[in-house]
Write a protein that holds these residues in place. Structure first.
Motif, PDB file in Angstrom:
ATOM      1  N   UNK A   1       0.835  -1.206   0.000  1.00 53.21           N
ATOM      2  CA  UNK A   1       0.000   0.000   0.000  1.00 53.21           C
ATOM      3  C   UNK A   1       0.868   1.254   0.000  1.00 53.21           C
ATOM      4  N   UNK A   2       0.712   2.088  -1.011  1.00 56.48           N
ATOM      5  CA  UNK A   2       1.500   3.321  -1.067  1.00 56.48           C
ATOM      6  C   UNK A   2       0.636   4.580  -1.198  1.00 56.48           C
ATOM      7  N   UNK A   3      -0.679   4.400  -1.220  1.00 54.98           N
ATOM      8  CA  UNK A   3      -1.592   5.548  -1.238  1.00 54.98           C
ATOM      9  C   UNK A   3      -2.780   5.247  -0.335  1.00 54.98           C
ATOM     10  N   UNK A   4      -3.132   6.204   0.513  1.00 51.56           N
ATOM     11  CA  UNK A   4      -4.300   6.042   1.367  1.00 51.56           C
ATOM     12  C   UNK A   4      -5.170   7.292   1.269  1.00 51.56           C
ATOM     13  N   UNK A   5      -6.469   7.068   1.084  1.00 51.41           N
ATOM     14  CA  UNK A   5      -7.429   8.167   0.981  1.00 51.41           C
ATOM     15  C   UNK A   5      -8.461   8.026   2.096  1.00 51.41           C
ATOM     16  N   UNK A   6      -8.690   9.113   2.826  1.00 54.22           N
ATOM     17  CA  UNK A   6      -9.801   9.179   3.780  1.00 54.22           C
ATOM     18  C   UNK A   6     -10.859  10.107   3.202  1.00 54.22           C
ATOM     19  N   UNK A   7     -12.000   9.560   2.852  1.00 58.61           N
ATOM     20  CA  UNK A   7     -13.080  10.380   2.298  1.00 58.61           C
ATOM     21  C   UNK A   7     -14.134  10.610   3.374  1.00 58.61           C
ATOM     22  N   UNK A   8     -14.756  11.788   3.335  1.00 59.00           N
ATOM     23  CA  UNK A   8     -15.767  12.177   4.333  1.00 59.00           C
ATOM     24  C   UNK A   8     -15.194  12.035   5.752  1.00 59.00           C
ATOM     25  N   UNK A   9     -14.053  12.664   5.958  1.00 62.78           N
ATOM     26  CA  UNK A   9     -13.361  12.525   7.247  1.00 62.78           C
ATOM     27  C   UNK A   9     -14.208  13.038   8.408  1.00 62.78           C
ATOM     28  N   UNK A  10     -14.998  14.086   8.174  1.00 66.58           N
ATOM     29  CA  UNK A  10     -15.823  14.608   9.272  1.00 66.58           C
ATOM     30  C   UNK A  10     -16.853  13.588   9.729  1.00 66.58           C
ATOM     31  N   UNK A  11     -17.439  12.862   8.775  1.00 64.66           N
ATOM     32  CA  UNK A  11     -18.400  11.823   9.140  1.00 64.66           C
ATOM     33  C   UNK A  11     -17.708  10.663   9.841  1.00 64.66           C
TER      34      UNK A  11
ATOM     35  N   UNK B   1     -10.170  14.088   2.491  1.00 60.11           N
ATOM     36  CA  UNK B   1     -11.227  14.960   1.973  1.00 60.11           C
ATOM     37  C   UNK B   1     -12.354  15.048   2.992  1.00 60.11           C
ATOM     38  N   UNK B   2     -12.900  16.252   3.124  1.00 61.91           N
ATOM     39  CA  UNK B   2     -13.959  16.471   4.091  1.00 61.91           C
ATOM     40  C   UNK B   2     -14.827  17.636   3.625  1.00 61.91           C
ATOM     41  N   UNK B   3     -16.139  17.535   3.858  1.00 62.55           N
ATOM     42  CA  UNK B   3     -17.038  18.628   3.484  1.00 62.55           C
ATOM     43  C   UNK B   3     -16.934  19.780   4.468  1.00 62.55           C
ATOM     44  N   UNK B   4     -16.627  19.454   5.722  1.00 58.08           N
ATOM     45  CA  UNK B   4     -16.461  20.475   6.753  1.00 58.08           C
ATOM     46  C   UNK B   4     -15.117  20.249   7.440  1.00 58.08           C
ATOM     47  N   UNK B   5     -14.666  21.239   8.184  1.00 53.67           N
ATOM     48  CA  UNK B   5     -13.341  21.121   8.804  1.00 53.67           C
ATOM     49  C   UNK B   5     -13.399  21.540  10.266  1.00 53.67           C
ATOM     50  N   UNK B   6     -14.166  20.787  11.084  1.00 54.27           N
ATOM     51  CA  UNK B   6     -14.205  21.090  12.515  1.00 54.27           C
ATOM     52  C   UNK B   6     -12.871  20.734  13.167  1.00 54.27           C
ATOM     53  N   UNK B   7     -12.765  21.092  14.441  1.00 51.98           N
ATOM     54  CA  UNK B   7     -11.497  20.915  15.163  1.00 51.98           C
ATOM     55  C   UNK B   7     -11.031  19.464  15.180  1.00 51.98           C
ATOM     56  N   UNK B   8     -11.968  18.514  15.318  1.00 49.29           N
ATOM     57  CA  UNK B   8     -11.563  17.103  15.390  1.00 49.29           C
ATOM     58  C   UNK B   8     -10.949  16.614  14.079  1.00 49.29           C
ATOM     59  N   UNK B   9     -11.432  17.142  12.947  1.00 49.43           N
ATOM     60  CA  UNK B   9     -10.840  16.765  11.663  1.00 49.43           C
ATOM     61  C   UNK B   9      -9.474  17.417  11.505  1.00 49.43           C
ATOM     62  N   UNK B  10      -9.341  18.624  12.020  1.00 54.08           N
ATOM     63  CA  UNK B  10      -8.036  19.287  11.967  1.00 54.08           C
ATOM     64  C   UNK B  10      -6.989  18.490  12.751  1.00 54.08           C
TER      65      UNK B  10
END
Length: 463
Positions: free
Chosen positions: A148-158, A184-193
């Motif tokens: 594995x050399x690429x990892x994507x987290x989609x909808x991180x806020x969810x 990737x995230x639709x919103x960027x609250x503190x927990x996602x940061x």
């Protein structure tokens, strides 16, 4: 310089042909910014609301990077919070990778792992998975991770809202440290940061719209309603306009409310077979079939809970109706993002009671706008609020006020206990001990109670 055509990304002919056949005419803002960075190998933090084309923004460069099938073990992992979103991403890979031999698999719960394990054993290049199912199959020894050399987290806020952080950390512990990371995230609250600092290494941040902004193509309105029955009456009135409300998603907060709304509409106004329901208790096949029927236009109305909100990718949704205001405030952005997609306009309608006004105010703060109110149409019958429902809403309002102000004593408590309120208003402990409720005069204001004999005699002695 703005990129106006997919050819400018230097994608190979197989991908460009698939893009053209998929009907993509020109890159969206998130695609313009993300694709060159991902292809150049950078870690990327992308903040983009749903419906902006972010799936293709990472799938296209990922397919370009992998190029062709090779070996037996996966080289890329995409994590998403729900089975619906996993299926949606996997479908996008199928569509955009149709002229390549790249192998991919969707791993999610809700059905037995046998078929998924068989697909993995045949050899795979890209895994799209929910964190739970990935960990299950890894522990069974079915997912080698060394390549594995690429990892994507989609909808991180969810991901954060659904409590996936411990499972994500377990995955990060076992996959190679040297890899490209995309979040990737639709919103960027503190927990996602916080997650981004833990997950990404010197990332390039892309924000195509202000954080937690709502879709420009969506007209938002609010109806202030007194109770549940009036919500139902208003919903029936709106859906009766079949010329405007062509394809509608109704979002509710709980499975029980979803079932009640679905049964009522099916019984009263929606033609048989034209309404479906999806929530966590529905079987996997039922949910898939309902989504496909809605996507194809065979179903006009879809009743859904938030668990399904992130996996609904239908371009021609005319209306989203928030029957309940979401209490996870970022979900509002995701709900209304189901309409106004692919440069089409849409409308998002929210019903709000006095107990939900608190949550709506919080949402308006996040989206940085006040959603305009509209009066309930005259044709809609506004029923009297039942006593139990009224009391429940007042308790909720009390609870909200206490949350904001810990010193707040509780207006509902005082209304319910006039003795306590009167005693508090009167000076002296002896008045509080009399125990007789204040009587009301014709004007509706409490009369002053007569002084007690004890008070009178004390006054005489002083004289």
């Amino acid at each position: 310089m703005e990129i106006t055509a997919f050819e400018e990304f230097k994608l190979n002919r197989q991908l460009l042909s698939a893009v053209a056949e998929a009907g993509y005419e020109q890159p969206t803002p998130i695609q313009q910014k993300a694709i060159p960075l991902v292809m150049a190998g950078h870690d990327v933090l992308g903040i983009a609301q749903t419906g902006t084309g972010k799936t293709a923004a990472y799938v296209l460069p990922l397919l370009m990077k992998i190029k062709y099938a090779q070996g037996n073990t996966a080289r890329a992992l995409i994590l998403a919070p729900t089975r619906e979103l996993v299926m949606q991403i996997d479908a996008a890979i199928t569509e955009l990778g149709k002229y390549t031999d790249i192998r991919h698999v969707a791993l999610y719960g809700g059905l037995g792992p046998k078929t998924q394990i068989e697909t993995l054993q045949k050899g795979i290049d890209i895994i799209v998975a929910t964190p739970g199912r990935f960990n299950d199959l890894y522990l069974k020894g079915e997912i080698p991770v060394k390549q594995l050399n690429t990892m994507v987290l989609d909808e991180a806020d969810k991901m954060m809202d659904m409590g996936f952080m411990p499972q994500i950390r377990r995955i990060l512990e076992v996959i190679p440290v040297k890899r490209q990371n995309l979040l990737f995230s639709a919103t960027f609250p503190e927990k996602v940061e916080r997650l981004s600092h833990e997950f990404l290494e010197f990332p390039t941040r892309i924000e195509v719209t202000p954080q937690a902004s709502t879709a420009d193509m969506v007209n938002q309105i609010v109806y202030e309603v007194p109770n549940l029955k009036t919500k139902i009456n208003l919903l029936v009135h709106l859906l009766s306009d079949t010329e405007r409300f062509l394809r509608v998603i109704i979002f509710v907060r709980s499975k029980e409310t979803a079932e009640n709304v679905f049964k009522y509409l099916e019984r009263k106004i929606i033609e048989e077979g034209k309404i479906r329901i999806i929530h966590a208790n529905k079987g996997q096949n039922t949910r898939i079939n309902s989504m496909e029927a809605f996507r194809e236009g065979a179903v006009r109305v879809l009743v859904a809970t938030d668990v399904a909100a992130r996996g609904i990718d239908v371009e021609e949704v005319s209306h989203v109706i928030n029957f309940d205001v979401p209490i996870i405030y970022e979900d509002y952005v995701h709900r209304i993002g189901r309409t106004g997609r692919a440069n089409r306009t849409g409308e998002a309608i929210t019903f709000v009671t006095i107990a939900e006004e608190y949550h709506l105010k919080k949402i308006e703060k996040i989206i940085r706008m006040t959603v305009p109110r509209q009066p309930i149409p005259d044709e809609v019958i506004q029923t009297e609020t039942p006593f139990d429902e009224s009391q429940a809403m007042l308790r909720e309002v009390d609870s909200q006020k206490k949350k904001e102000d810990p010193t707040f004593k509780g207006a509902f408590h005082e209304k319910k206990n006039p003795l306590a309120a009167a005693a508090k208003a009167r000076a002296g402990s002896s008045a509080a001990r009399t125990g007789s409720p204040a009587k009301r005069g014709t004007s509706g204001s409490p009369r002053k109670s007569a002084p007690s004999k004890a008070k009178t005699s004390n006054a005489r002695r002083k004289r």
